[in-house]
Design an enzyme around this catalytic site. Sequence first.
Site, PDB file in Angstrom:
ATOM      1  N   SER A   1       0.833  -1.134   0.133  1.00 23.46           N
ATOM      2  CA  SER A   1      -0.071  -0.056   0.034  1.00 23.46           C
ATOM      3  C   SER A   1       1.027   1.105   0.141  1.00 23.46           C
ATOM      4  CB  SER A   1      -1.152   0.010   1.189  1.00 23.46           C
ATOM      5  OG  SER A   1      -0.406   0.485   2.341  1.00 23.46           O
ATOM      6  N   LYS A   2       0.178   2.533   0.008  1.00 22.87           N
ATOM      7  CA  LYS A   2       1.049   3.594  -0.202  1.00 22.87           C
ATOM      8  C   LYS A   2       1.773   3.658   1.204  1.00 22.87           C
ATOM      9  CE  LYS A   2      -1.759   5.385  -3.765  1.00 22.87           C
ATOM     10  NZ  LYS A   2      -3.103   4.601  -4.212  1.00 22.87           N
ATOM     11  N   ARG A   3       1.137   3.053   2.183  1.00 24.22           N
ATOM     12  CA  ARG A   3       1.916   3.289   3.399  1.00 24.22           C
ATOM     13  C   ARG A   3       3.142   2.287   3.637  1.00 24.22           C
ATOM     14  NH1 ARG A   3      -3.512   3.870   3.968  1.00 24.22           N
ATOM     15  NH2 ARG A   3      -3.696   1.611   4.011  1.00 24.22           N
TER      16      ARG A   3
END
Length: 313
Positions: free
Chosen positions: A250-252
Amino acid sequence: MQTVGRFAPSPSGRIHLGNILCSLLAWLSARQKGGRVVLRIEDLDTARCPRKYGEQMAVDLAWLGLTWDEGPGVGGPDGPYEQSLRTAMYEQALEKLENMDLVYPCFCTRAELHAASAPHREDGQVIYAGTCRNLTPEQIAERRKDRAPALRLRVPDTEWSFTDGHMGPYREKLARDCGDFLLRRSDGMFAYQLAVVVDDAAMGVTEVVRGSDLLDSTPRQLYLYHLLGLEPPTFFHGPLLLTSDGRRLSKRNADAGLDDLQDRMTAAEILGKLAYVAGFNPSAEPRSAEQLLADFDWAKVPREDIHLPVGLF
Ligand code: GLU
């Protein structure tokens, strides 16, 4: 008919390896057929997707050599290419559905929707129980005094099936597996399901390539194509990338973001490695998108999610 593929990223952060694989598959699949590619920025959720992130997505895709023929920076006949600027078109589609008497206001709060007794799909999404389906005009007027409603589409008790170009046959009973779904949130934001159908049709997209997490959205979208009298594209759902210990990228995950990778690798190095784990580069050697065209074949791409080997990136 010329193939028209598309990238449709939601810019809620910097592009990551999962988005890059998806964009690469979309690009190769369309280009190999001599097709065109459209870039559309899916920034409906303007709070999560500020404009500068959308602009950065375009810069990143260009840096990767994943070119587009229509979209931000290039223009084209079907713009604007940012969903936040296309709400008039979603309004029109909504009106059409309202005129068919298929739309109703829903006053359920988030807590009510997620009540312990609510049936859930495998992925945790709530199957709407139809609580507000049969409110009388008086009840609706009364509830409107307290809060603005969301809008839902009535779904029929019929099965929708289609053959995915990569995953094969897929079917779903909308009433049982999904329930009446959202077209617009109570804050006025249009739902992804409606916007994506309106936009893909308006932009002449003939081939949708995206991650397998959206496979189960497709029957809802096919139902909308049917109601709106639009020609549906073909669909190819590709595998998702997982970290070596099985988490969704994910973008995290800072480790998978292009900001970090770009300091250490060229575009051809990133694409070559991704194509290797996705089965269409014989080794992890650097290859540009153009160079990958010769070897690309959907039949080589796994259907299962891909675990990124430790230390590859
Ligand atoms: N905007 C969606 C995403 O970034 C993709 C939607 C689609 O490809 O239909 O996950």
